[in-house]
Enzyme design. Structure first.
Site, PDB file in Angstrom:
ATOM      1  N   ARG A  55     -78.581  -4.710 -13.502  1.00 41.04           N
ATOM      2  CA  ARG A  55     -78.362  -5.564 -14.798  1.00 41.04           C
ATOM      3  C   ARG A  55     -79.417  -6.508 -15.200  1.00 41.04           C
ATOM      4  O   ARG A  55     -79.490  -7.448 -14.138  1.00 41.04           O
ATOM      5  CB  ARG A  55     -76.938  -6.240 -14.773  1.00 41.04           C
ATOM      6  CG  ARG A  55     -76.497  -6.955 -16.155  1.00 41.04           C
ATOM      7  CD  ARG A  55     -75.116  -7.670 -16.076  1.00 41.04           C
ATOM      8  NE  ARG A  55     -75.087  -8.473 -17.033  1.00 41.04           N
ATOM      9  CZ  ARG A  55     -74.917  -9.803 -17.119  1.00 41.04           C
ATOM     10  NH1 ARG A  55     -74.526 -10.273 -16.029  1.00 41.04           N
ATOM     11  NH2 ARG A  55     -74.697 -10.270 -18.252  1.00 41.04           N
ATOM     12  N   HIS A  74     -78.949 -13.065 -23.214  1.00 42.88           N
ATOM     13  CA  HIS A  74     -78.516 -14.093 -22.092  1.00 42.88           C
ATOM     14  C   HIS A  74     -79.179 -15.264 -22.311  1.00 42.88           C
ATOM     15  O   HIS A  74     -79.996 -15.751 -21.810  1.00 42.88           O
ATOM     16  CB  HIS A  74     -79.054 -13.371 -20.728  1.00 42.88           C
ATOM     17  CG  HIS A  74     -78.184 -13.952 -19.542  1.00 42.88           C
ATOM     18  ND1 HIS A  74     -77.885 -13.006 -18.667  1.00 42.88           N
ATOM     19  CD2 HIS A  74     -78.124 -15.080 -19.020  1.00 42.88           C
ATOM     20  CE1 HIS A  74     -77.250 -13.875 -17.571  1.00 42.88           C
ATOM     21  NE2 HIS A  74     -77.384 -15.254 -18.110  1.00 42.88           N
ATOM     22  N   GLU A 133     -71.643 -14.183 -21.265  1.00 52.83           N
ATOM     23  CA  GLU A 133     -70.901 -15.389 -21.305  1.00 52.83           C
ATOM     24  C   GLU A 133     -70.938 -16.258 -22.757  1.00 52.83           C
ATOM     25  O   GLU A 133     -71.649 -17.422 -22.785  1.00 52.83           O
ATOM     26  CB  GLU A 133     -71.590 -16.470 -20.128  1.00 52.83           C
ATOM     27  CG  GLU A 133     -71.195 -15.588 -18.761  1.00 52.83           C
ATOM     28  CD  GLU A 133     -71.662 -16.478 -17.637  1.00 52.83           C
ATOM     29  OE1 GLU A 133     -71.032 -16.049 -16.615  1.00 52.83           O
ATOM     30  OE2 GLU A 133     -72.438 -17.430 -17.831  1.00 52.83           O
ATOM     31  N   ASN A 181     -67.704 -11.840 -15.337  1.00 56.97           N
ATOM     32  CA  ASN A 181     -68.155 -12.689 -14.528  1.00 56.97           C
ATOM     33  C   ASN A 181     -67.327 -13.872 -13.825  1.00 56.97           C
ATOM     34  O   ASN A 181     -66.973 -14.572 -15.009  1.00 56.97           O
ATOM     35  CB  ASN A 181     -69.447 -13.581 -15.240  1.00 56.97           C
ATOM     36  CG  ASN A 181     -70.510 -12.501 -15.854  1.00 56.97           C
ATOM     37  OD1 ASN A 181     -70.474 -11.381 -15.678  1.00 56.97           O
ATOM     38  ND2 ASN A 181     -71.413 -13.168 -16.596  1.00 56.97           N
ATOM     39  N   TYR A 193     -66.465 -16.749 -11.109  1.00 54.87           N
ATOM     40  CA  TYR A 193     -67.249 -17.616  -9.880  1.00 54.87           C
ATOM     41  C   TYR A 193     -66.090 -18.621  -9.178  1.00 54.87           C
ATOM     42  O   TYR A 193     -66.180 -18.496  -7.895  1.00 54.87           O
ATOM     43  CB  TYR A 193     -68.260 -18.543 -10.416  1.00 54.87           C
ATOM     44  CG  TYR A 193     -69.436 -17.808 -10.772  1.00 54.87           C
ATOM     45  CD1 TYR A 193     -70.440 -17.680  -9.736  1.00 54.87           C
ATOM     46  CD2 TYR A 193     -69.772 -17.292 -11.907  1.00 54.87           C
ATOM     47  CE1 TYR A 193     -71.699 -16.852 -10.004  1.00 54.87           C
ATOM     48  CE2 TYR A 193     -71.095 -16.519 -12.323  1.00 54.87           C
ATOM     49  CZ  TYR A 193     -71.881 -16.387 -11.447  1.00 54.87           C
ATOM     50  OH  TYR A 193     -73.097 -15.620 -11.556  1.00 54.87           O
ATOM     51  N   GLU A 251     -71.182 -10.236 -12.705  1.00 57.22           N
ATOM     52  CA  GLU A 251     -71.649 -11.415 -12.101  1.00 57.22           C
ATOM     53  C   GLU A 251     -70.672 -11.918 -11.028  1.00 57.22           C
ATOM     54  O   GLU A 251     -69.424 -12.046 -11.304  1.00 57.22           O
ATOM     55  CB  GLU A 251     -72.108 -12.468 -12.778  1.00 57.22           C
ATOM     56  CG  GLU A 251     -73.479 -12.242 -13.723  1.00 57.22           C
ATOM     57  CD  GLU A 251     -73.879 -13.613 -14.364  1.00 57.22           C
ATOM     58  OE1 GLU A 251     -73.550 -14.847 -13.835  1.00 57.22           O
ATOM     59  OE2 GLU A 251     -74.294 -13.522 -15.535  1.00 57.22           O
TER      60      GLU A 251
END
Length: 446
Positions: A78, A122, A167, A293, A295, A354
């Protein structure tokens, strides 16, 4: 016991990067100026005054990086395409040299047996469009769709699936509401039109891509939201935050409507940004996949600042990354089960686009391998409980330019010496390579 070895057969393994974070070569071959080029020139905007001017020099060293991917045994890579390489001012003539670079990259990936998964945006908006209002202006969505069509015409014969946006929540909040990322505006709730116009851009670009027979995904930064206590005020604050971070960028895609934002004093038209027909365009037809994504979770308490209906509370008692982010692998399982319960049959297949962590930069990065193992265990658990998970792309293949943090945060499976551009695989690179090989061997052993 569920662990990462329970991920389904055919699961796709990948790694991710982004154009401004790795490419460098900002003044070469006709590339235009982006908002990050401008933001990095602001005194104090980026740690140590650093920029992506050279970054990992991926623009010139991409064959070496593809070999690193081949060594991992990746199914997919990606990456993002720099809008400013294709249309330097965001509109007008197409820059052939910029498209030639991505053409070479795609061919190199395919020759290595790696499927390209491009992201069209992005965070590196052409500065010329930002000068006209950027994502606060509706016209930017139409320019984005034109750009998507140009790139798809060049690469779509070899690239079957595309991610429109990366995002949009982070770009809106950090870039337009708080001003800590490019373009550096600090508009607070007046930034909300940037949410809708990004989603409108997704819908318009998706129509261009689908019209060429291509699959469409979007990559959202999502977080499980936990109330700091069972107190009604904390629970209400958590609901308000969940609406902003998660539902604002997912409900329109999957349900065709915006969530209740009345806690922010905002109606369903997002300060007049939403026009007739927009939500139908954003939500139809069904996405081929949702990129997640992840985290860390977010813990929320009742507000202490009258400007917002929530306050972020610390998550204690867990390890923390070099970026000081809490490490909570179970949060990924929690998030995916919440998505399944919330959206039901409307939820498309999930790809984790991600997930990764910053470490101190050492080559022996056991912290990272433990982090990845824990999150893959959580992903496998979600799969066992019925979530349709199709792939995992770790962030990141390489150490890179980490936005406002400059080069102080190292997320790579591969260490990069930014002075010499020497690449050195870390212990996590070998761990990930061996995990991929073991997973591929599993069907033959059954």
């Amino acid at each position: 016991m569920t662990d990462r070895h329970d991920l389904p057969a055919g699961f796709r393994w990948g790694a991710s990067t982004a154009a401004y974070q790795v490419e460098g070569a900002v003044d070469e071959d006709g590339r235009g100026r982006s908002i990050w080029d401008a933001f990095c020139e602001r005194p104090g905007a980026v740690k140590n005054g650093e920029s992506g001017r050279t970054a990992c020099d991926h623009y010139h060293r991409w064959p070496e990086d593809v070999e690193l991917m081949r060594g991992l045994g990746l199914d997919g890579y990606r990456f993002s395409i720099a809008w400013t390489r294709v249309r330097p001012t965001g509109r007008g003539p197409v820059n052939a040299a910029g498209l030639d670079f991505y053409d070479r990259l795609v061919d190199g990936l395919l020759a290595a047996g790696i499927t390209p998964l491009p992201t069209l945006f992005h965070w590196d908006l052409p500065q010329a469009l930002e000068d006209e209002g950027g994502w606060l202006e509706r016209e930017t969505a139409f320019r984005f769709a034109e750009y998507a069509g140009v790139v798809a015409d060049r690469l779509g014969d070899r690239v079957p699936a595309w991610i429109t946006l990366n995002e949009p929540f982070v770009h809106m909040v950090y870039g337009y509401a708080l001003g800590i990322h490019a373009p550096g505006r600090a508009l607070m709730l007046d930034a909300l039109p940037a949410a809708h116009h990004q989603l409108l851009g997704h819908g318009l670009a998706a129509a261009e891509l689908r019209g060429r027979g291509l699959d469409v995904l979007i990559a959202n930064n999502l977080t499980p939201v936990r109330a700091a206590s069972d107190a009604p005020a904390d629970r209400a604050a958590a609901d308000a935050y969940d609406a902003l971070h998660n539902r604002l960028f997912t409900d329109p895609l999957l349900l065709g409507r915006y969530p209740d934002l009345s806690a922010y004093g905002v109606g369903p038209d997002l300060h007049g940004a939403v026009k007739d027909g927009d939500l139908a365009l954003i939500s139809a037809p069904t996405l081929a996949g949702l990129g997640v994504n992840y985290y860390n979770p977010t813990r929320i308490a009742a507000p202490t600042d009258p400007g917002l209906p929530f306050a972020e509370a610390p998550i204690d008692g867990v390890p923390r990354t070099h970026f000081d982010w809490p490490v909570v692998p179970a949060g990924l399982y929690e998030l995916l089960l919440t998505l399944q319960e919330r959206y039901g049959d409307a939820l498309p297949p999930i790809t984790v686009t991600e997930n990764g962590c910053s470490t101190d930069g050492a080559l022996d990065d056991t912290f990272r391998t433990d982090y990845l193992a824990g999150h893959l265990d959580a992903l496998a658990r979600a799969a066992v409980h019925g979530v349709d998970v199709r792939g995992y792309y770790t962030w990141s293949l390489l150490d890179n330019f980490e936005w406002a943090e400059g080069y102080s945060q190292r997320f790579g499976l591969v260490h990069v010496d930014f002075e010499t551009q020497r690449r050195t695989p870390r212990a996590s690179y070998a761990w990930y390579r061996d995990l991929i090989a073991a997973h591929r061997a599993k069907p033959a052993m059954q």
